[in-house]
Design a protein around this motif. Structure first.
Motif, PDB file in Angstrom:
ATOM      1  N   MET B  32       3.633  -7.003  10.510  1.00 42.55           N
ATOM      2  CA  MET B  32       2.658  -7.932   9.934  1.00 42.55           C
ATOM      3  C   MET B  32       1.417  -7.150   9.541  1.00 42.55           C
ATOM      4  SD  MET B  32       3.104 -11.322  12.347  1.00 42.55           S
ATOM      5  CE  MET B  32       2.376 -12.462  11.153  1.00 42.55           C
ATOM      6  N   TYR B  33       0.758  -7.610   8.473  1.00 41.53           N
ATOM      7  CA  TYR B  33      -0.358  -6.871   7.879  1.00 41.53           C
ATOM      8  C   TYR B  33      -1.491  -7.828   7.526  1.00 41.53           C
ATOM      9  CZ  TYR B  33       3.425  -3.508   6.882  1.00 41.53           C
ATOM     10  OH  TYR B  33       4.498  -2.656   6.975  1.00 41.53           O
ATOM     11  N   TRP B  34      -2.720  -7.292   7.581  1.00 39.35           N
ATOM     12  CA  TRP B  34      -3.872  -7.995   7.037  1.00 39.35           C
ATOM     13  C   TRP B  34      -4.499  -7.144   5.942  1.00 39.35           C
ATOM     14  CZ3 TRP B  34      -5.225 -12.841   7.239  1.00 39.35           C
ATOM     15  CH2 TRP B  34      -4.872 -13.643   8.357  1.00 39.35           C
ATOM     16  N   TYR B  35      -4.720  -7.766   4.776  1.00 37.06           N
ATOM     17  CA  TYR B  35      -5.383  -7.130   3.641  1.00 37.06           C
ATOM     18  C   TYR B  35      -6.605  -7.958   3.256  1.00 37.06           C
ATOM     19  CZ  TYR B  35      -1.101  -4.443   2.594  1.00 37.06           C
ATOM     20  OH  TYR B  35      -0.029  -3.596   2.635  1.00 37.06           O
ATOM     21  N   ARG B  36      -7.511  -7.305   2.578  1.00 34.77           N
ATOM     22  CA  ARG B  36      -8.562  -8.012   1.869  1.00 34.77           C
ATOM     23  C   ARG B  36      -8.488  -7.659   0.385  1.00 34.77           C
ATOM     24  NH1 ARG B  36     -14.563  -6.358   3.583  1.00 34.77           N
ATOM     25  NH2 ARG B  36     -14.993  -7.322   1.548  1.00 34.77           N
TER      26      ARG B  36
END
Lengths: 112, 114
Positions: B32-36
């Motif tokens: 799982m990943y978080w991007y902006r």
């Protein structure tokens, strides 16, 4: 430093013609490349990918070309349709890697 | 759809307040990943997780922390929000890294910090 670059922020094409979106990368260790399409207020949607063992991958109207010596990939859309109007991101990774590196995006407008 | 839900979808808050964004998946994917996403910058990786309680930093991790206590949930926390963290945040999931495995994204959280 940006490892994946999309130098054209925008592109306009007539309906029915070919759209060509370009992407350059600097890291020769990348071996897996992807294109994503993004509509406003939605998340990016996976479109097509290519591994470094190929130089072309085709899926319907979409074809991705990879030129490893030039560190360049391109997405061809033929024929272009108004529904293709969106922002397109290219991305690169190592096949065994955990991370993807994205370009800044190209906004495509297909004019009816 | 890839079975990814981000909450909230929109949030407005003030500088200095803590903020937590949630990503929930129903695909049982390991990664799982978080991007902006910001104009002129494309998608930039904040943090990612390669399993329960296993996380690592991305290129813009300063000011952010994450937690993953179960496979389906990945939380992004801004301990003390700043105006520079106004952005659209996307969560992504990936089943594995072997072979050609793309990421699949949620629909994003629009965060405004006043």
């Amino acid at each position: 430093d940006q490892q994946v670059k999309q130098n054209s922020p925008s592109l306009s094409v007539q309906e029915g013609r070919i759209s060509i979106l370009n992407c350059d990368y600097t890291n020769s260790m990348f071996d897996y490349f992807l294109w994503y399409k993004k509509y406003p207020a939605e998340g990016p949607t996976f479109l097509i990918s290519i591994s470094s063992i190929k130089d072309k991958n085709e899926d319907g109207r979409f074809t991705v070309f990879l030129n490893k010596s030039a560190k360049h990939l391109s997405l061809h859309i033929v024929p272009s349709q108004p529904g293709d109007s969106a922002v397109y991101f290219c991305a690169a990774s190592y096949v065994t890697g955990n991370q993807f590196y994205f370009g800044t995006g190209t906004s495509l407008t297909v004019i009816p | 759809d890839a079975g990814i839900t981000q909450s909230p979808r929109h949030k407005v808050t003030e500088t200095g307040t803590p903020v937590t964004l949630r990503c929930h998946q129903t695909e049982n994917h390991r990664y799982m990943y978080w991007y902006r996403q910001d104009p002129g910058h494309g998608l930039r990786l904040i943090h990612y997780s390669y399993g329960v309680k296993d996380t690592d930093k991305g290129e813009v991790s300063d000011g952010y922390s994450v937690s993953r206590s179960k496979t389906e949930d990945f939380l992004l926390t801004l301990e003390s929000a700043t105006s520079s963290q106004t952005s659209v945040y996307f969560c992504a999931i990936r089943s594995g890294t072997g072979g050609n495995q793309p990421q699949h994204f949620g629909d994003g959280t629009r965060l405004s910090i006043l």
